[in-house]
Design an enzyme around this catalytic site. Structure first.
Site, PDB file in Angstrom:
ATOM      1  CG  ASP A   8      -1.666   1.218   1.437  1.00  0.00           C
ATOM      2  OD1 ASP A   8      -2.384   1.600   0.505  1.00  0.00           O
ATOM      3  OD2 ASP A   8      -1.556   1.844   2.522  1.00  0.00           O
ATOM      4  CG  ASP A  10      -1.777   7.673   0.456  1.00  0.00           C
ATOM      5  OD1 ASP A  10      -0.987   8.617   0.365  1.00  0.00           O
ATOM      6  OD2 ASP A  10      -2.588   7.369  -0.430  1.00  0.00           O
ATOM      7  CG  ASP A 203      -2.215   2.486   6.326  1.00  0.00           C
ATOM      8  OD1 ASP A 203      -2.411   2.124   5.141  1.00  0.00           O
ATOM      9  OD2 ASP A 203      -2.708   3.514   6.812  1.00  0.00           O
TER      10      ASP A 203
HETATM   11 MG   LIG Z   1      -2.847   3.153   3.406  1.00  0.00          MG
END
Ligand SMILES: [Mg+2]
Length: 244
Positions: A8, A10, A203
């Site tokens: 991922d 961000d 995240d």
């Molecule tokens: Mg993310």
């Protein structure tokens, strides 16, 4: 060590425009050790080409890597469904990606495509609502309600905009991004990897981790973005530097 790693962006490799320290070195080390690398983002503000440029500019390897963003994913869906016109609620990357495959209009569009939109307002909500109530397809890039910025700050994400449109239209969207496994499966296919040998790193539990699990991949949660606590028994680390 896995044969492949799908990251991922961000909250995992950077926050806003600030790199997570050591992230570049970690990805390069894995690639140097022979792993195949993919980048999968729900972020629809930029096209895949723009993300390749950002990744390269920050020092990440992109040559031979798979890069998927929901702006390009939404455009691929619009093209595949033969949708000829669309009203877009989003940033320039989404507008450009959809414009490449359909006419952009606010007059009786065949689809409404909604992503993260920093200029979202009542007028855009009204146009989107009326189009969807009038029969237009409702396509959302992703449903992340928050978006991680520098210093651990959160701002409203695409999912908050999508929720407003869904409420006004009283319809639920077709979702392009994670937790749907589509982009993960596209990466596996492109990189010639099997699910069980590919680690999905992210995240967010409700998008990254769920999409990885639905694709059949092992998963790894980093606590450098949205989540601050890992569920019992889940592989995790403070950030990508903690990858084995
Ligand atoms: Mg993310």
């Amino acid at each position: 060590m896995y044969a492949g790693y799908l990251f991922d962006l961000d909250g995992t490799l950077w926050r806003g425009n600030t790199l997570i320290p050591g992230a570049v070195e970690t990805v390069r080390r894995l690639q140097d050790a022979g792993a195949r690398i993919g980048y999968v983002t729900n972020n629809s503000t930029q096209s895949t080409e723009q993300f390749v440029a950002k990744l390269t500019g920050m020092g990440f390897p992109t040559e031979g890597c798979a890069v998927k963003s929901t702006a390009s994913g939404a455009a691929a869906y619009v093209a595949a469904m033969g949708i000829g016109s669309a009203y877009v609620v989003g940033e320039s990357g989404l507008h450009a990606s959809i414009k490449a495959v359909a006419e952009l209009t606010d007059e009786s569009p065949e689809a409404v495509v909604v992503g993260l939109c920093f200029s979202f307002d009542y007028e855009k909500l009204k146009v989107a609502m009326r189009a969807i109530r009038g029969g237009a397809s409702f396509i959302a890039t992703n449903r992340d309600v928050t978006y991680p910025m520098e210093g651990g700050n959160l701002i409203p994400g695409a999912g908050s905009v999508v929720a407003a449109v869904a409420a006004a239209a009283e319809r639920e969207p077709i979702v392009i991004g994670k937790p749907e496994p589509t982009m993960i499966l596209q990466c596996l296919d492109e990189l010639g990897l099997r699910a069980e040998e590919t680690l999905v790193v992210g995240d967010r539990l409700d998008t990254d981790i769920e999409s990885g699990q639905r694709a059949g991949c092992p998963v790894h949660l980093v606590l450098s973005g949205v989540e601050t606590v890992a569920p019992l028994g889940m592989a995790h680390s403070l950030d990508v530097n903690g990858l084995a």
